[in-house]
Design an enzyme around this catalytic site. Structure first.
Site, PDB file in Angstrom:
ATOM      1  N   THR A  58      28.237  23.189  55.456  1.00 45.58           N
ATOM      2  CA  THR A  58      29.342  23.638  56.300  1.00 45.58           C
ATOM      3  C   THR A  58      29.665  25.096  56.029  1.00 45.58           C
ATOM      4  O   THR A  58      29.782  25.911  56.952  1.00 45.58           O
ATOM      5  CB  THR A  58      30.579  22.755  56.087  1.00 45.58           C
ATOM      6  N   LYS A  86      47.085  30.400  40.761  1.00 45.02           N
ATOM      7  CA  LYS A  86      48.250  31.027  40.150  1.00 45.02           C
ATOM      8  C   LYS A  86      49.549  30.563  40.799  1.00 45.02           C
ATOM      9  O   LYS A  86      50.620  31.114  40.523  1.00 45.02           O
ATOM     10  CB  LYS A  86      48.143  32.550  40.278  1.00 45.02           C
TER      11      LYS A  86
END
Length: 338
Positions: A58, A86
């Protein structure tokens, strides 16, 4: 459907006429996908691939499809390689990436995540798979492949027979494909799986409401005897709580040349969204089928380029301009059709 600037999030967006339009554009992409011509119609356009789950076909086919239209591709692979590691939100990521891009393709492990991302994006977003939910472009390329294979045998997408085998509970490719099949007439579907991995009831009811015949079973050999398409899927081990839980289903439904010859009609087509699990304990599609003319799995991957090229051209409104920016290929290619 107005494709220009649209998001491609679910197959439920499409009417039958939309499918016909996509497939018509896909047919016209063949000279470029096969490297017989080059087009630069998307020169200057940028695709951002945001793949937060593992992917080979994909991710690469999205990138190659965009490149073949003359565009440039940038990629982020894995959550740990993104600012999401983060704590950045989907909203913030979408706002930033859409400032850098003209189209974004995204794969994410959580259902609904790509739609949430698209709601914040300033450019079209294409769903490359969101958890066990949907995989709309895979369904489109699967349907395109089924159409081509049936036409070669004098059949159409109306009134054909398909057996869908394997992990039907977590297999997002088959969820999307079955929803698309609701747009067609008199399809006969046989779902072959362990009871614990059966097709979700909502999908089954949608098919029956569309007038299709649906059979649910866990018996492989009887189910593949009178069908046009055998569509096999792997056990989606990443959706299970542990590898041990997935292992109890691995290798239940294996197809090889001997089983095919003994039980299938001669023109039966074998499909699989890939990757096929070729480990000895699974071996879903045996390598002794690799040269069998009915094995269409690599024709599927080739068709994926055509369909994804068509979608990019339509989303950016250039499907009528592709040939205007064409030129001859200037290199020698050893590529040959599958």
């Amino acid at each position: 459907m107005d494709f220009v600037g649209a998001n491609i999030l679910s197959v439920c967006q499409f009417e039958r006429a939309d499918i016909d339009r996509v497939f018509g554009v896909a047919d016209a992409m063949a000279p470029y996908a096969q490297r017989r011509k080059v087009t630069r119609v998307l020169e200057g356009a940028i695709l951002s691939n945001m793949f937060l789950e593992p992917s080979t076909r994909t991710r690469l086919s999205f990138g190659v499809a965009f490149n073949l239209l003359g565009g440039t591709v940038r990629e982020t692979v894995g959550i740990t390689a993104s600012a999401m590691a983060k704590g950045e939100s989907l909203y913030d990521t979408a706002r930033v990436l859409s400032g850098y891009s003209d189209v974004i393709c995204m794969r994410h492990p959580q259902e609904g995540s790509v739609a949430e991302f698209a709601a914040a994006s300033r450019v079209p977003v294409v769903n490359g798979g969101d958890g066990a939910n949907e995989h709309p472009t895979q369904a489109l390329l699967d349907l395109y492949t089924i159409r081509k294979e049936l036409l070669a045998n004098g059949r159409t997408l109306d009134d054909f027979r398909i057996a869908v085998i394997g992990d039907l509970k977590y297999g997002r490719t088959v969820h999307s494909l079955c929803k698309l099949l609701c747009l067609f007439d008199k399809v006969q579907l046989t779902f072959v799986s362990p009871p614990e991995l059966a097709m979700p009831e909502a999908v089954v009811e949608k098919l029956r409401a569309a007038g299709h015949k649906v059979v649910i079973t866990d018996q492989l050999e009887a189910s593949i005897s009178h069908v046009d398409i055998v569509y096999s899927t792997r056990i989606q081990e990443e959706r299970f709580a542990s590898p041990e839980e997935a292992n109890q289903y691995r290798g239940r439904f294996r197809l090889n040349r001997e089983i095919f010859t003994r039980h299938c009609e001669p023109n039966t087509v074998i499909m699989h969204p890939l990757p096929r699990d070729s480990r000895a304990e699974a071996n879903e599609l045996d390598t002794d089928l690799n040269e069998h003319p009915g094995l269409a799995i690599f024709r599927q991957t080739d068709n994926g380029l055509l369909v994804r090229m068509a979608l990019f051209a339509m989303l950016l409104g250039v499907e009528e301009l592709v040939d205007d920016y064409a030129c001859p290929v200037r290199w020698h290619s050893r590529r040959s059709p599958v």
